[in-house]
Design an enzyme around this catalytic site. Structure first.
Site, mmCIF file in Angstrom:
data_model
loop_
_atom_site.group_PDB
_atom_site.id
_atom_site.type_symbol
_atom_site.label_atom_id
_atom_site.label_comp_id
_atom_site.label_asym_id
_atom_site.label_seq_id
_atom_site.Cartn_x
_atom_site.Cartn_y
_atom_site.Cartn_z
ATOM 1 N N TYR A 144 0.860 -1.185 0.000
ATOM 2 C CA TYR A 144 0.000 0.000 0.000
ATOM 3 C C TYR A 144 0.897 1.235 0.000
ATOM 4 C CZ TYR A 144 -3.302 3.558 1.733
ATOM 5 O OH TYR A 144 -4.064 4.696 1.882
ATOM 6 N N ASP A 239 9.408 2.701 -1.089
ATOM 7 C CA ASP A 239 8.423 3.395 -0.253
ATOM 8 C C ASP A 239 8.756 3.074 1.205
ATOM 9 O OD1 ASP A 239 4.766 3.440 0.045
ATOM 10 O OD2 ASP A 239 6.366 4.367 1.205
ATOM 11 N N LYS A 267 5.420 9.392 8.325
ATOM 12 C CA LYS A 267 5.273 8.853 9.684
ATOM 13 C C LYS A 267 6.356 9.368 10.633
ATOM 14 C CE LYS A 267 2.824 4.837 7.836
ATOM 15 N NZ LYS A 267 1.469 4.895 8.366
HETATM 16 P P1 KE4 Z 1 -0.328 8.576 4.421
HETATM 17 O O1 KE4 Z 1 -0.880 9.261 3.207
HETATM 18 O O2 KE4 Z 1 -1.388 7.787 5.166
HETATM 19 O O3 KE4 Z 1 0.461 9.499 5.339
HETATM 20 O O4 KE4 Z 1 0.757 7.495 3.923
HETATM 21 C C1 KE4 Z 1 0.371 6.532 2.980
HETATM 22 C C2 KE4 Z 1 1.320 5.349 3.070
HETATM 23 C C3 KE4 Z 1 2.308 5.218 2.112
HETATM 24 N N1 KE4 Z 1 3.186 4.192 2.151
HETATM 25 C C4 KE4 Z 1 3.127 3.261 3.139
HETATM 26 C C5 KE4 Z 1 4.108 2.136 3.140
HETATM 27 C C6 KE4 Z 1 2.132 3.350 4.141
HETATM 28 O O5 KE4 Z 1 2.063 2.402 5.109
HETATM 29 C C7 KE4 Z 1 1.205 4.413 4.115
HETATM 30 C C8 KE4 Z 1 0.090 4.552 5.138
HETATM 31 N N2 KE4 Z 1 -0.027 3.490 6.077
HETATM 32 C C9 KE4 Z 1 -1.358 3.288 6.641
HETATM 33 C C10 KE4 Z 1 -1.341 2.108 7.616
HETATM 34 N N3 KE4 Z 1 -0.735 0.949 7.141
HETATM 35 C C11 KE4 Z 1 -1.850 4.523 7.303
HETATM 36 C C12 KE4 Z 1 -3.094 4.335 8.155
HETATM 37 C C13 KE4 Z 1 -4.288 4.978 7.541
HETATM 38 O O6 KE4 Z 1 -4.478 4.854 6.306
HETATM 39 O O7 KE4 Z 1 -5.047 5.599 8.314
#
Ligand code: KE4
Length: 432
Positions: A144, A239, A267
């Protein structure tokens, strides 16, 4: 556990916010029931509005490697706040965070701050396409990368099928150039490059997957991606939104010794405030506006409060180097969980890298999305709620990573193992 106030407030939230949440991951869809409404965090603990204290292994989905409200982080935000919140102009803080990221992540020579991981990956893909003049992006099922249109794509029936949208609202045109392969499938990667190498702009991957639950690359897999991208003139994009400063101070690329062309971060580099970043080779990054023609912008990119929070987080990590203890305590916790699951007679595997881990309710090692999707999610849901009732807050999905912070003392690790012994025994007795 008393949850009346959470229930009442969640019902109220559902009237004004879709599903009562500002991100679907928090909606408890994978485990049933309603989310707890959180009042505050402190160190390894969350406190909900009913006054329950829970040991937190979500850490806001990764940012809180130091735990909640680390004193140095709070002080840095308070100090920045006294100067204002946002100026829409360059500040010293942005340069200082950029310099620290460049110093810490081996492959990053230049970096651009944005406000989320999604913005970071969206920009990195646009940049890869702009730099190479090609359109095809390769991603891996189960990885993801945020809600980027071209990456909201499900794998075609055969690994070589171009993606079709996995969400309404994403036109087929957005995903027709996205090739979805199986994680750890080296043959599929070699075939894709043999057939379409000249069209591939970039390969984007979570170098340690967190979004299937924790899935590690098989030996040689990441090296193959590096070699194929180099040979065919495609960009390798790591990523590291989740793994950056998590699995090592230099991220997965530092841990594995592989240099991608671009890296996305998020993060931890924001320490709990909205920050994403993308960076990499200078010759690639200098294609970004205003130096080059590839456009990307953001009102709050490099926001001073967020920069101060991220800087304090990374500086504290650099000064204290919690990684050896994080690794050993996480290994101890995983061993305790596995022992408990074995004692309960529950088929399971545990995957752990650094301070991120997942207990899978599946007997075989999880190496890709096809196998991950066979996990017993009903059994996971009963484990999740049993742990909540025992005062332990886990990610509300089998397909997420758990995170240990430097604020988790041995007391919290011991209490979690003890709770798991009781809960997993009950889960086994309940059948299914
Ligand atoms: P954000 O747009 O949520 O800040 O980041 C997206 C993203 C991109 N790449 C990786 C590897 C990620 O894990 C994420 C976001 N992770 C999720 C949980 N696995 C965020 C939680 C949520 O969507 O509320």
């Amino acid at each position: 556990m008393q949850r009346d106030k959470s229930r009442e407030h969640f019902a109220r939230a559902c009237h004004s916010i879709p599903g009562g949440v500002n991100s679907p991951a928090r909606a408890f869809g994978g485990v049933g029931g309603e989310p707890l409404i959180i009042d505050r965090g402190d160190g390894p603990f969350l406190f909900d509005i009913d006054g329950n204290r829970l040991i937190d292994f979500v850490g806001s989905w990764g940012p809180h490697i130091l735990g909640h409200r680390h004193p140095a982080v709070v002080a840095a935000i308070e100090s920045a706040l006294r100067k204002g919140t946002s100026f829409g102009a360059p500040t010293e803080l942005e340069t200082e965070l950029a310099e620290l990221v460049i110093e810490s992540v081996p492959s990053i020579e230049k970096v651009r701050m944005v406000s989320s991981g999604t913005e970071a990956t969206m920009s990195a893909i646009r940049l890869a396409r702009g730099f190479t003049g090609r359109d095809v992006i390769v991603k891996f099922a189960g990885c993801y990368h945020g809600h980027v249109d071209s990456l909201l794509v499900k794998a075609g029936s055969a690994a070589m099928t171009l993606g079709t949208p996995s969400s309404p609202g994403v036109p087929a045109g957005c995903t027709k150039d996205t090739l979805v392969l199986e994680f750890n499938d080296s043959q599929a990667v070699a075939d894709a490059f043999a057939k379409r190498g000249g069209e591939i702009a970039g390969v984007i991957i979570e170098p340690v997957v967190g979004n299937m639950g924790v899935v590690v690359p098989e030996p040689g897999f990441l090296e193959l991606l590096r070699e194929q991208c180099t040979r065919h003139g495609a960009l390798l994009i790591f990523d590291e939104v989740m793994t950056g400063f998590r699995v090592a101070f230099g991220g997965a690329q530092g841990r594995f010794g592989i240099r991608p062309d671009l890296t996305t971060l998020g993060k931890i580099i924001g320490g709990g405030m909205p920050v994403g970043a993308y960076g990499g080779r200078k010759d690639v990054m200098d294609r970004m506006s205003p130096v080059g023609p590839v456009y990307q912008a953001g009102t709050l990119s490099g926001n001073p409060l967020a920069m101060a929070c991220g800087l304090a987080t990374l500086r504290t990590l650099k000064q204290t180097n919690p990684y050896p203890r994080l690794e050993s305590e996480t290994k101890r916790l995983c061993a305790g969980l596995s022992t408990a699951a074995t004692a309960a007679g529950l088929p399971h595997t545990v995957a752990q890298v650094g301070s991120m881990f997942t207990l899978f309710f599946h007997a075989a090692k999880i190496v890709n999305y096809t196998i991950a999707s066979r996990c017993d999610t009903k059994r996971f849901a009963r484990y999740f709620w049993g742990m909540i009732e025992s005062g332990v807050y886990l990610p509300c999905s089998q397909f997420e990573a758990n995170f240990v912070s430097s604020s988790h003392a041995p007391t919290e690790i011991d209490a979690t193992i003890s709770a798991a012994n009781d809960v997993l025994a009950r889960v086994a007795k309940d059948g299914s």
